[in-house]
Scaffold this motif. Sequence first.
Motif, mmCIF file in Angstrom:
data_model
loop_
_atom_site.group_PDB
_atom_site.id
_atom_site.type_symbol
_atom_site.label_atom_id
_atom_site.label_comp_id
_atom_site.label_asym_id
_atom_site.label_seq_id
_atom_site.Cartn_x
_atom_site.Cartn_y
_atom_site.Cartn_z
ATOM 1 N N SER A 38 -15.529 28.379 23.970
ATOM 2 C CA SER A 38 -16.657 27.514 23.625
ATOM 3 C C SER A 38 -17.635 28.199 22.685
ATOM 4 O O SER A 38 -18.350 27.538 21.933
ATOM 5 N N PHE A 39 -17.696 29.547 22.695
ATOM 6 C CA PHE A 39 -18.532 30.267 21.725
ATOM 7 C C PHE A 39 -17.959 30.072 20.326
ATOM 8 O O PHE A 39 -18.685 29.755 19.377
ATOM 9 N N VAL A 40 -16.653 30.232 20.168
ATOM 10 C CA VAL A 40 -16.013 30.002 18.860
ATOM 11 C C VAL A 40 -16.130 28.528 18.485
ATOM 12 O O VAL A 40 -16.501 28.178 17.361
ATOM 13 N N SER A 41 -15.785 27.642 19.427
ATOM 14 C CA SER A 41 -15.951 26.184 19.306
ATOM 15 C C SER A 41 -15.480 25.646 17.956
ATOM 16 O O SER A 41 -16.263 25.221 17.122
ATOM 17 N N ILE A 42 -14.162 25.626 17.762
ATOM 18 C CA ILE A 42 -13.612 25.195 16.476
ATOM 19 C C ILE A 42 -13.965 23.747 16.153
ATOM 20 O O ILE A 42 -14.117 23.388 14.984
ATOM 21 N N LEU A 43 -14.113 22.909 17.191
ATOM 22 C CA LEU A 43 -14.439 21.514 16.923
ATOM 23 C C LEU A 43 -15.841 21.385 16.321
ATOM 24 O O LEU A 43 -16.101 20.501 15.517
ATOM 25 N N THR A 44 -16.744 22.300 16.720
ATOM 26 C CA THR A 44 -18.092 22.313 16.143
ATOM 27 C C THR A 44 -18.093 22.969 14.772
ATOM 28 O O THR A 44 -18.561 22.391 13.784
ATOM 29 N N THR A 45 -17.567 24.181 14.703
ATOM 30 C CA THR A 45 -17.733 24.993 13.498
ATOM 31 C C THR A 45 -16.878 24.517 12.328
ATOM 32 O O THR A 45 -17.330 24.566 11.177
ATOM 33 N N ILE A 46 -15.659 24.066 12.594
ATOM 34 C CA ILE A 46 -14.836 23.594 11.487
ATOM 35 C C ILE A 46 -15.380 22.276 10.948
ATOM 36 O O ILE A 46 -15.340 22.019 9.747
ATOM 37 N N PHE A 47 -15.925 21.426 11.836
ATOM 38 C CA PHE A 47 -16.576 20.209 11.362
ATOM 39 C C PHE A 47 -17.746 20.556 10.442
ATOM 40 O O PHE A 47 -17.996 19.883 9.447
ATOM 41 N N GLN A 48 -18.478 21.627 10.783
ATOM 42 C CA GLN A 48 -19.625 22.029 9.983
ATOM 43 C C GLN A 48 -19.225 22.703 8.674
ATOM 44 O O GLN A 48 -19.871 22.509 7.644
ATOM 45 N N GLY A 273 -7.553 25.687 15.182
ATOM 46 C CA GLY A 273 -8.289 25.568 13.932
ATOM 47 C C GLY A 273 -7.383 25.495 12.726
ATOM 48 O O GLY A 273 -7.620 24.710 11.793
ATOM 49 N N GLY A 274 -6.326 26.295 12.725
ATOM 50 C CA GLY A 274 -5.379 26.266 11.611
ATOM 51 C C GLY A 274 -4.704 24.918 11.473
ATOM 52 O O GLY A 274 -4.547 24.389 10.365
ATOM 53 N N LEU A 275 -4.314 24.321 12.621
ATOM 54 C CA LEU A 275 -3.687 22.995 12.587
ATOM 55 C C LEU A 275 -4.676 21.931 12.111
ATOM 56 O O LEU A 275 -4.294 20.997 11.389
ATOM 57 N N MET A 276 -5.940 22.066 12.513
ATOM 58 C CA MET A 276 -6.952 21.108 12.051
ATOM 59 C C MET A 276 -7.126 21.176 10.531
ATOM 60 O O MET A 276 -7.231 20.145 9.862
ATOM 61 N N ILE A 277 -7.144 22.377 9.989
ATOM 62 C CA ILE A 277 -7.324 22.544 8.543
ATOM 63 C C ILE A 277 -6.140 21.962 7.774
ATOM 64 O O ILE A 277 -6.311 21.189 6.819
ATOM 65 N N VAL A 278 -4.916 22.313 8.199
ATOM 66 C CA VAL A 278 -3.724 21.798 7.526
ATOM 67 C C VAL A 278 -3.664 20.276 7.643
ATOM 68 O O VAL A 278 -3.391 19.565 6.668
#
Length: 505
Positions: A38-48, A273-278
Amino acid sequence: MTTVASQSQDHDDLAEFGYEQQLHRSLGKFASFAAGFSFVSILTTIFQLFGLGFSFAGPAFFWTWPCVFIGQFMVALCFAELAARYPISGAIYQWSRRMGGELVGWFAGWFMILAQIVTASAAAIALQVVLPTVWSGFQIVGEDSALTSPSGAANAVLLGSVLLVLTTTINCIGVNWMSRINNIGVTCEIIGVIAVVGMFFTHAQRGPDVVFDTGEAGTQPGYIWAWIVSGLMAAYVMVGFGSAGELAEETRNPRRVAPRTIRLALSVSAIGGGLMIVGALMAAPSLTDGRLATEGLPYVLTSILSSPWGTLLLIDVAIAVFVCTLAIQTAASRLMFSMARDGRLPASSVLARVNPRTGTPIAPSVLIGLLCVAVLAVNVGNSAIFTTLSSVCIVLIYLAYLMVTVPLLVRRLSGWPTGGPQVDAEGRPLFSLGKFGIPVNIAAVLYGALMVVNLSWPRAEIFNPTGEFPLLQWAAPLTVAAVVLIGAFCYPRGKTVPNPVTIGA
């Protein structure tokens, strides 16, 4: 019976470091993993931050993601080995002081506390990107929801402050409530990541070979430099995976659990995160209309989802923002508590006090919350300064990491680890890099040093994109210098730390 014996062993283990068990030891494996994830929180940070990477290097910016992961995984392996041998709250501070001495440890803790305060504020302000889109009623101040507008900035501070009040209250109530809420939030976030990735791949407009496309940026000279700048997106996201170490004194059998969850939190975040980006690159309606660079993932989602499903996913992102802020604030409060317990901060006697009923250091939680709101208020006066502070705080985190990995490498070259426990509370061997320790540690140091240079480089496009404040271009080196000078002034000279630096294990 085994659990009781294990907890008794954990208490005795902590006593060997000179500390009394004050925090409630109730966290299990998933709760420990959730703290780091939750500190990394890819859903938050990649959206940003997706737009940041794409705008500089086009679709090929994806390759910065695995590069940063490999470098950070080398750091995580070093952290995991230390977590197995020093299962103490305030991990970065405790590890660095035991490897490099009191001065190194204090500055590592100083850097990390300041960085976590700003990072929590940056996470809280992300609500403004999500909630007004879910429902216009969340835009309480004015009508323009853009973060850079006066009304958007003021509303962001309002929403962020309410969030920080909630997270502070949860942290004061106790670690059990914190972990339950965090576990639910992380479960929602993982489901959300899977849903987003599935949606992207089932609405693909192009194949995965899009990651080899340098986009419009590739037509310009010096693409490699644009690609290096785009790597800041991944560098901003993949931090905080060591939070499991911050909660070591509240985790059952931390010598075994913390090393595993440190590695797992980073690895799962990197894969998701990698899958979200691709997926976003494959599903985006256009790679050249400029919207992907300016609007990021919300642009892709809204273009392929009907309103109800899009709203549901945005609510999931809001939950991720909530638990991300909660996790960062929790980690910061434990770090502050750990330093205060050693008498290394002003008002240490107050900050080191643990409520016997909740098992929570309430004063650090409240102070962290107040400082976060104060940092948040900067956004009302100047959003460019707030954005710059958010960027600079990542430099401080990487410097704090280096203040662990560099002294650790020096100690390794002298034969570390030697002596000390070799098994955990259940009698299983501790995590160890063995013969790979030195090469992994060297890789972690080299990666950290290169990334500090990359993050600190005075680029106008990062620190002063509008061109209105030329001095902000030098914000990173100037801020680091200021933090070091203030830290040197605040360093508690002449004070004896209750427990000596461990020279053995």
